[in-house]
Design a protein around this motif. Sequence first.
Motif, PDB file in Angstrom:
ATOM      1  N   SER A  82     -12.466 -11.880  39.292  1.00 44.90           N
ATOM      2  CA  SER A  82     -13.036 -12.954  40.121  1.00 44.90           C
ATOM      3  C   SER A  82     -12.087 -13.411  41.225  1.00 44.90           C
ATOM      4  N   GLY A  83     -10.803 -13.037  41.128  1.00 40.41           N
ATOM      5  CA  GLY A  83      -9.864 -13.406  42.190  1.00 40.41           C
ATOM      6  C   GLY A  83      -8.721 -14.314  41.765  1.00 40.41           C
ATOM      7  N   ALA A  84      -8.613 -14.611  40.465  1.00 39.88           N
ATOM      8  CA  ALA A  84      -7.459 -15.407  40.017  1.00 39.88           C
ATOM      9  C   ALA A  84      -6.190 -14.596  40.276  1.00 39.88           C
ATOM     10  N   THR A  85      -5.101 -15.281  40.616  1.00 36.30           N
ATOM     11  CA  THR A  85      -3.865 -14.558  40.908  1.00 36.30           C
ATOM     12  C   THR A  85      -2.807 -14.764  39.824  1.00 36.30           C
ATOM     13  N   MET A  86      -3.096 -15.667  38.870  1.00 35.39           N
ATOM     14  CA  MET A  86      -2.148 -15.876  37.770  1.00 35.39           C
ATOM     15  C   MET A  86      -2.926 -16.180  36.498  1.00 35.39           C
ATOM     16  N   LEU A  87      -2.288 -15.857  35.370  1.00 34.01           N
ATOM     17  CA  LEU A  87      -2.917 -16.073  34.068  1.00 34.01           C
ATOM     18  C   LEU A  87      -2.198 -17.207  33.337  1.00 34.01           C
ATOM     19  N   GLU A 118     -16.188 -27.518  38.633  1.00 33.35           N
ATOM     20  CA  GLU A 118     -16.391 -26.914  39.956  1.00 33.35           C
ATOM     21  C   GLU A 118     -16.305 -27.969  41.070  1.00 33.35           C
ATOM     22  N   SER A 119     -16.973 -29.110  40.889  1.00 30.52           N
ATOM     23  CA  SER A 119     -16.932 -30.154  41.931  1.00 30.52           C
ATOM     24  C   SER A 119     -15.507 -30.630  42.172  1.00 30.52           C
ATOM     25  N   LEU A 120     -14.793 -30.867  41.070  1.00 33.22           N
ATOM     26  CA  LEU A 120     -13.427 -31.379  41.222  1.00 33.22           C
ATOM     27  C   LEU A 120     -12.514 -30.332  41.872  1.00 33.22           C
ATOM     28  N   SER A 121     -12.774 -29.064  41.580  1.00 32.19           N
ATOM     29  CA  SER A 121     -11.961 -27.996  42.186  1.00 32.19           C
ATOM     30  C   SER A 121     -12.192 -27.957  43.693  1.00 32.19           C
ATOM     31  N   LEU A 158     -17.153 -20.704  40.658  1.00 32.57           N
ATOM     32  CA  LEU A 158     -16.177 -21.680  41.170  1.00 32.57           C
ATOM     33  C   LEU A 158     -15.328 -21.045  42.279  1.00 32.57           C
ATOM     34  N   MET A 159     -14.875 -19.832  42.019  1.00 32.11           N
ATOM     35  CA  MET A 159     -14.043 -19.136  43.020  1.00 32.11           C
ATOM     36  C   MET A 159     -14.801 -18.999  44.334  1.00 32.11           C
TER      37      MET A 159
END
Length: 339
Positions: free
Chosen positions: A122-127, A283-286, A324-325
Amino acid sequence: MIITMKAGATDKHKKAIQIKIRKLGLDANHLIRGKERTVIAVVGDTKSVSEAQFATMPGVEHVVRILKPYKLASREVKKNNSQIKISPGIVIGGKQIHLIAGPCAVESLEMLMDIAKQVKRSGATMLRGGAFKPRTSPYAFQGLGEIGLQFLAQARAKTGLPVVSEVRDLRSVDMVARYADVLQVGARNMQNYDLLIELGKTKKPVLLKRGLSATLEELLQAAEYILKGGNNRVILCERGIRTYERATRNTLDLSAVPVLKQTSHLPVVVDPSHAAGDWRLIESLSRAAVAAGADGLMVEVHTEPDLAVSDGGQSLKPKRFTQLMKSCRKIAAAIGRSL
Ligand code: PEP
Ligand code: MN
């Protein structure tokens, strides 16, 4: 106190300043080298030192006293945003906004691998994933410990995602530092000064979470402990604070983002999961955090939130995380950043 050197100041000029600072019993090891000028931060109790003692020395442009209780973390010392390199392609505090995603706690290798692969897609860059969990109840799951860290390292090997994991106490600093790329200080440990001092000696970046009832000035003073020790890779994290409002687990203090950006050069990450405590609000807060200027988000994701050993109610399923992303990317683009 900060001493800004002239553009043409030589190493000899700087050395002379450092010698004088040390003669006064103060710390002269903090040099911030800009493109043109070097700034020397005078660290320690500078009450009895005057600006005039340095102002006329060769190579000095000007001397300013910093009135804030934090110095190295302040914008006065460093005008440009700190860019913190986590791994060859990942820098926090630059144009790109980073998504740190993963389960609250590492539960099993299969589960972690599954989540890691999906958030990466999905595009996360860290775990993220806790191996040492600070739980309110001593009877709750406390984490897998070193085995959990080994699972994180395996997930990194498979996906290439750098890992963030919490250091819960002084004893586990070396162990967590052996496996993780970023050491997380939990909200409950923000004022654990022995731990902060120890983290100042490590070479790993630190994600410092705001305490449950901490002011931003207290957060920056906690960061100062780590910076003072010589570790300048500190990332601040707003994760919600305790207020009278019970509709959410904590209250996400979005003003923290612009306030920290004004007062400090350190990058700011927002954790909407622990702030909201409810996956439906994440999602809204992000989106709001990205719009406010956050350099990253830390979001809890779980493939089976109903079965999660901790924080399932605030964890997003991978599909919702993808959503979300996508929606945060639009906000990032609207403010001239990428995600
Ligand atoms: C966590 O990130 O899993 C965590 C325990 O967060 P906090 O310290 O903000 O409660
Ligand atoms: Mn959690």
